[in-house]
Design a protein around this motif. Structure first.
Motif, PDB file in Angstrom:
ATOM      1  N   TYR A 153       0.638  -1.738  -3.221  1.00 49.03           N
ATOM      2  CA  TYR A 153       0.182  -3.014  -2.682  1.00 49.03           C
ATOM      3  C   TYR A 153      -0.297  -2.949  -1.235  1.00 49.03           C
ATOM      4  O   TYR A 153      -0.965  -3.854  -0.770  1.00 49.03           O
ATOM      5  CB  TYR A 153       1.288  -4.067  -2.813  1.00 49.03           C
ATOM      6  N   PHE A 154       0.073  -1.909  -0.494  1.00 48.79           N
ATOM      7  CA  PHE A 154      -0.444  -1.786   0.884  1.00 48.79           C
ATOM      8  C   PHE A 154      -1.619  -0.816   0.916  1.00 48.79           C
ATOM      9  O   PHE A 154      -2.718  -1.157   1.312  1.00 48.79           O
ATOM     10  CB  PHE A 154       0.665  -1.320   1.825  1.00 48.79           C
ATOM     11  N   GLU A 155      -1.404   0.393   0.435  1.00 49.64           N
ATOM     12  CA  GLU A 155      -2.511   1.348   0.398  1.00 49.64           C
ATOM     13  C   GLU A 155      -3.468   1.051  -0.755  1.00 49.64           C
ATOM     14  O   GLU A 155      -4.575   1.560  -0.798  1.00 49.64           O
ATOM     15  CB  GLU A 155      -1.975   2.777   0.288  1.00 49.64           C
ATOM     16  N   GLU A 156      -3.007   0.241  -1.683  1.00 50.98           N
ATOM     17  CA  GLU A 156      -3.815  -0.170  -2.824  1.00 50.98           C
ATOM     18  C   GLU A 156      -4.319   1.004  -3.650  1.00 50.98           C
ATOM     19  O   GLU A 156      -5.486   1.067  -4.036  1.00 50.98           O
ATOM     20  CB  GLU A 156      -4.961  -1.075  -2.352  1.00 50.98           C
ATOM     21  N   VAL A 160      11.583  -7.655  -0.723  1.00 47.23           N
ATOM     22  CA  VAL A 160      10.968  -6.322  -0.668  1.00 47.23           C
ATOM     23  C   VAL A 160      11.711  -5.417   0.322  1.00 47.23           C
ATOM     24  O   VAL A 160      11.779  -4.207   0.131  1.00 47.23           O
ATOM     25  CB  VAL A 160       9.448  -6.331  -0.332  1.00 47.23           C
ATOM     26  N   LEU A 191       4.552   0.230  -1.313  1.00 50.40           N
ATOM     27  CA  LEU A 191       3.531   0.442  -0.283  1.00 50.40           C
ATOM     28  C   LEU A 191       2.300   1.128  -0.862  1.00 50.40           C
ATOM     29  O   LEU A 191       1.175   0.799  -0.523  1.00 50.40           O
ATOM     30  CB  LEU A 191       4.095   1.272   0.868  1.00 50.40           C
ATOM     31  N   ARG A 212      -4.484 -15.575   2.501  1.00 50.75           N
ATOM     32  CA  ARG A 212      -3.417 -15.042   1.641  1.00 50.75           C
ATOM     33  C   ARG A 212      -3.276 -15.858   0.351  1.00 50.75           C
ATOM     34  O   ARG A 212      -3.089 -15.306  -0.721  1.00 50.75           O
ATOM     35  CB  ARG A 212      -2.085 -15.053   2.376  1.00 50.75           C
ATOM     36  N   ARG A 256       4.526   3.920   8.721  1.00 49.39           N
ATOM     37  CA  ARG A 256       3.351   4.570   8.152  1.00 49.39           C
ATOM     38  C   ARG A 256       2.745   5.475   9.194  1.00 49.39           C
ATOM     39  O   ARG A 256       2.603   5.108  10.344  1.00 49.39           O
ATOM     40  CB  ARG A 256       2.285   3.540   7.736  1.00 49.39           C
ATOM     41  N   GLY A 269       0.040  -7.582   1.205  1.00 47.28           N
ATOM     42  CA  GLY A 269      -0.034  -6.118   1.347  1.00 47.28           C
ATOM     43  C   GLY A 269       0.009  -5.639   2.785  1.00 47.28           C
ATOM     44  O   GLY A 269       0.746  -4.716   3.130  1.00 47.28           O
ATOM     45  N   ASP A 270      -0.739  -6.319   3.664  1.00 48.95           N
ATOM     46  CA  ASP A 270      -0.800  -5.869   5.059  1.00 48.95           C
ATOM     47  C   ASP A 270       0.530  -6.044   5.778  1.00 48.95           C
ATOM     48  O   ASP A 270       0.780  -5.424   6.791  1.00 48.95           O
ATOM     49  CB  ASP A 270      -1.916  -6.626   5.793  1.00 48.95           C
ATOM     50  N   LYS A 271       1.393  -6.915   5.245  1.00 52.44           N
ATOM     51  CA  LYS A 271       2.687  -7.148   5.903  1.00 52.44           C
ATOM     52  C   LYS A 271       3.793  -6.241   5.354  1.00 52.44           C
ATOM     53  O   LYS A 271       4.898  -6.226   5.880  1.00 52.44           O
ATOM     54  CB  LYS A 271       3.132  -8.603   5.671  1.00 52.44           C
ATOM     55  N   LEU A 272       3.482  -5.531   4.265  1.00 50.61           N
ATOM     56  CA  LEU A 272       4.556  -4.791   3.583  1.00 50.61           C
ATOM     57  C   LEU A 272       5.215  -3.691   4.418  1.00 50.61           C
ATOM     58  O   LEU A 272       6.427  -3.513   4.328  1.00 50.61           O
ATOM     59  CB  LEU A 272       4.048  -4.228   2.252  1.00 50.61           C
ATOM     60  N   PRO A 273       4.438  -2.949   5.236  1.00 45.35           N
ATOM     61  CA  PRO A 273       5.135  -1.928   6.029  1.00 45.35           C
ATOM     62  C   PRO A 273       6.209  -2.541   6.912  1.00 45.35           C
ATOM     63  O   PRO A 273       7.299  -2.013   7.055  1.00 45.35           O
ATOM     64  CB  PRO A 273       4.021  -1.309   6.866  1.00 45.35           C
ATOM     65  N   GLN A 288      -2.599   6.792   6.515  1.00 46.56           N
ATOM     66  CA  GLN A 288      -2.163   5.945   5.406  1.00 46.56           C
ATOM     67  C   GLN A 288      -2.510   4.517   5.793  1.00 46.56           C
ATOM     68  O   GLN A 288      -1.783   3.861   6.507  1.00 46.56           O
ATOM     69  CB  GLN A 288      -0.659   6.080   5.198  1.00 46.56           C
ATOM     70  N   GLN A 289      -3.639   4.071   5.359  1.00 48.47           N
ATOM     71  CA  GLN A 289      -4.120   2.762   5.767  1.00 48.47           C
ATOM     72  C   GLN A 289      -4.497   1.988   4.522  1.00 48.47           C
ATOM     73  O   GLN A 289      -4.740   2.547   3.475  1.00 48.47           O
ATOM     74  CB  GLN A 289      -5.372   2.925   6.638  1.00 48.47           C
ATOM     75  N   ARG A 290      -4.604   0.699   4.691  1.00 45.50           N
ATOM     76  CA  ARG A 290      -5.174  -0.100   3.620  1.00 45.50           C
ATOM     77  C   ARG A 290      -6.619   0.311   3.432  1.00 45.50           C
ATOM     78  O   ARG A 290      -7.320   0.615   4.376  1.00 45.50           O
ATOM     79  CB  ARG A 290      -5.138  -1.567   4.003  1.00 45.50           C
ATOM     80  N   LYS A 291      -7.055   0.283   2.201  1.00 44.15           N
ATOM     81  CA  LYS A 291      -8.414   0.754   1.940  1.00 44.15           C
ATOM     82  C   LYS A 291      -9.470  -0.213   2.489  1.00 44.15           C
ATOM     83  O   LYS A 291     -10.435   0.192   3.082  1.00 44.15           O
ATOM     84  CB  LYS A 291      -8.615   0.931   0.433  1.00 44.15           C
ATOM     85  N   VAL A 292      -9.309  -1.478   2.241  1.00 41.12           N
ATOM     86  CA  VAL A 292     -10.349  -2.424   2.661  1.00 41.12           C
ATOM     87  C   VAL A 292      -9.756  -3.506   3.553  1.00 41.12           C
ATOM     88  O   VAL A 292      -9.043  -4.375   3.087  1.00 41.12           O
ATOM     89  CB  VAL A 292     -10.984  -3.108   1.435  1.00 41.12           C
ATOM     90  N   GLU A 326       9.161   0.443   6.593  1.00 37.33           N
ATOM     91  CA  GLU A 326       8.763   1.828   6.384  1.00 37.33           C
ATOM     92  C   GLU A 326       7.720   2.154   7.444  1.00 37.33           C
ATOM     93  O   GLU A 326       6.804   1.388   7.683  1.00 37.33           O
ATOM     94  CB  GLU A 326       8.130   2.026   5.004  1.00 37.33           C
TER      95      GLU A 326
END
Lengths: 450, 175
Positions: B130-133, B115, B127, B18, A62, A51-55, A66-70, A60
């Motif tokens: 899976y990123f912002e969850e 992706v 995003l 991971r 950000r 997830g942290d690598k997806l941006p 718009q941040q990861r929650k935890v 895309e």
């Protein structure tokens, strides 16, 4: 429901207890189906884990908020091993992240969503820089120097490599750093001792211009590398396209009490050097003026349909344009730029076709410019060199309000032109989001009624 | 535990984070449950770290602990009715996941390439999820869709990714 739909439903948590029981029993009986389900589960798990690598992976950008929650390590802290968190950070920042570059200039810079330090003099390890206003100069430890022009997102990878996600940069590479490589969407530029510019937009279009020396460009889908020498330029990437389905639009709620808004009913631009080409479905309205390369002159046009207002009179009005990165040309080669907005006087010209309009058929204009009897200037604005892409342009003037009030058929058409030329022929093309833009807000009129 | 052992634990945890997160989410797709299990797993691993033999496979050791916690969590979770086949099912899927993981990194690498190839609207959705969850309800709200439309779109995205991974890993040619 097909087997595959069932798999997805199970992963989505959509199955109730009964359905789940039947589903599990069936899969326990069918090893092949179980194996197919596990592959899908694996994919879902892996997506969460990266997830942290997806941006970065999706390229895309950000914005802040718009941040990861935890964050991963926060969970450690809340698990009661708080003291270790500090140690964890020491380990990470001390170990894996060796500095590879320095910010040597950062005038008038505003940064957002960067995960690296951004003050002048900061030493940078690998990571992401996101510049929203100004120009910043980075010096890599190899000697390569890069000027980032806002809005730009750059990833520092090593002293010999970086990645331009979006925006523009100019690279100056001394002999010590020959082979310095910049990755851009769909292409890779290897420097062979030179000064060159690279610019890209979020739709994957990239543009390289060599000012001096030589670079090698490798493009995805092409086996051969292309060598570019002084004065050469290369535009790469598909023509600007929007996906054919599911356009998402961030509708900004208008927080001002009593104001209404109307979005453009048509918007496009025309280009002198592409007389037969229509840009009606383009997500960007591009505008440029130049006497050095006339083919690159571009003019914008927007119409708003106010007929829904009936007889009601507009009291105050504001025209909103969202500035975007065009992926064409360099900000460094253009001074602070003035733009003018003209209203088209003759109502019979309001019926221009968004998917038909060309340079020659643009209402109320000739090759030279606007026809004075048919147009009236209703506003102007300025975009400073390296200006923020996030601060949108808002134009209001007594002339604009009067124009909106007095237009007889309640369809108003505006032409957007740049008054400022350029120093060199590869200067920046300015761009504004159109109503076709998948994420940004298109041209919008804000107004209050009497 | 002395400092060097603490450091070793943190280093191993970071290097395998991971893998463990992927493992737990593949068996427990509901985020709230998965996060609770992961949090507990980090604590349990820390407590049991003395029994871990340096130089052996930390990821395998961590996954074993996580699987135990998952099975335990399911049983102790009184909020939901338990499906009788649950344990056998999770263990069977876990064995399949181990098999996939044992194949190496090519599938993970392909996923990362894939992706980036999704259409823009799908990347945005990826995003959010899976990123912002975000929860599906939140995504529905943000994208002005119904929840079932979001579920369908997420399913479609996973399907596209699977097909892409398939072609990336079988073709043998990296674009």
């Amino acid at each position: 429901m097909s087997e595959e739909e069932k798999f997805h439903a199970a992963i989505n948590g959509e199955l109730d207890c009964k359905e789940l029981e039947r589903f599990q029993a069936k899969l326990l009986d069918d090893p092949d189906a179980l194996s197919r389900y596990a592959e899908l589960s694996w994919l879902n798990g892996r997506l969460h884990a990266i997830g942290d690598k997806l941006p970065e992976l999706t390229r895309e950008v950000r914005s802040v908020g718009q941040q990861r929650k935890v964050p991963v390590w926060l969970s450690l802290a809340s698990a009661g091993i708080g003291a270790l968190v500090t140690l964890a950070f020491v380990l990470f920042h001390g170990g894996q992240f060796e500095p590879v570059a320095t910010i040597v200039e950062a005038e008038g810079c505003r940064w957002e969503g960067s995960d690296l330090p951004t003050a002048k003099g900061s030493r940078l390890p690998a990571g992401r820089l996101s510049l929203v206003a100004g120009m910043a100069t980075l010096k890599f430890d190899s000697g390569a120097e890069i000027v980032m022009e806002a809005p730009a997102v750059l990833e520092v990878e090593s002293k010999m490599r970086c990645r331009l996600i979006e925006g523009s940069l100019i690279a100056d590479v001394p002999e010590s750093a020959h082979g310095f490589t910049i990755d851009a969407p769909e292409m890779e530029v290897v420097d062979l001792g030179t000064r060159f510019g690279l610019t890209t937009n979020q739709f994957g279009k990239s543009h390289v211009m060599v000012f001096e020396g030589e670079v090698e460009v490798t493009r995805n889908g092409f086996e051969e590398t292309t060598s570019l020498k002084t004065g050469n330029t290369l535009v790469n990437g598909a023509d600007l396209m929007v996906p054919d389905e599911e356009i998402l639009r961030d509708v900004e709620p208008d927080h001002r009490q009593g104001w209404s808004q109307i979005e453009s009913s048509k918007d496009s631009f025309v280009r002198f050097g592409a007389e037969q080409k229509n840009y009606g479905s383009n997500p960007l309205m591009m505008v440029k003026e130049t006497s050095l390369a006339p083919n690159n002159r571009r003019r914008g046009i927007i119409s708003f349909d106010l007929t829904s207002l009936g007889d009601r009179e507009i009291e105050q009005a504001e025209l909103f344009l969202d500035v975007q990165s065009s992926g064409l040309g360099f900000s460094t080669l253009v001074p602070d730029s003035k733009f003018s907005i003209y209203g088209v006087i003759d109502d019979s010209l309001d019926d221009w076709g968004e998917n038909e309009v060309l340079w020659q058929t643009l209402p109320a204009t000739t090759d030279e410019g606007l026809i004075p009897e048919l147009t009236k200037k209703v506003g102007s604005f300025e975009i400073l060199r390296g200006a923020s892409a996030i601060a949108a342009v808002k134009v209001s003037s007594p002339e604009l309000t009067a124009w909106l009030r007095e237009d007889a058929n309640r369809i108003v058409t505006f032409l957007v032109v740049r008054e400022t030329g350029e120093y060199e022929s590869q200067g920046l093309v300015h761009a504004f989001a159109t109503r076709e833009h998948p994420t940004a807000k298109g041209p919008t009129l804000y107004f209050t009624l009497r | 535990m002395d400092d060097s052992r603490t450091e070793e634990y943190l280093r191993l945890l970071a290097a395998n984070e991971r893998a463990v997160v992927a493992y737990v989410y593949s068996l427990v797709p509901v985020r709230a449950d998965a996060e609770e299990i992961l949090q507990e797993a980090r604590v349990v691993m820390w407590k049991k770290f003395e029994s871990f033999q340096s130089g052996t496979n930390f990821a395998a050791w961590a996954k074993k602990i996580a699987l135990g916690l998952i099975l335990n969590y399911r049983r102790s979770n009184r909020r939901k009715r338990i499906v009788p086949t649950e344990d056998a099912f999770i263990e069977a899927v876990a064995a399949e996941i181990d098999r996939i993981d044992a194949e190496g990194d090519s599938r993970s690498e392909a996923l990362e390439i894939c992706v980036g190839k999704l259409p823009q609207a799908h990347r945005e959705m990826v995003l959010w999820r899976y990123f912002e969850e975000l929860e599906v309800a939140e995504i529905a709200d943000r994208s002005k869709r119904t929840e079932s439309a979001v579920y369908r779109m997420l399913s479609r995205i996973r399907k596209m990714l699977q097909e892409c991974i398939e072609s990336e890993t079988t073709g043998g040619v990296r674009v």
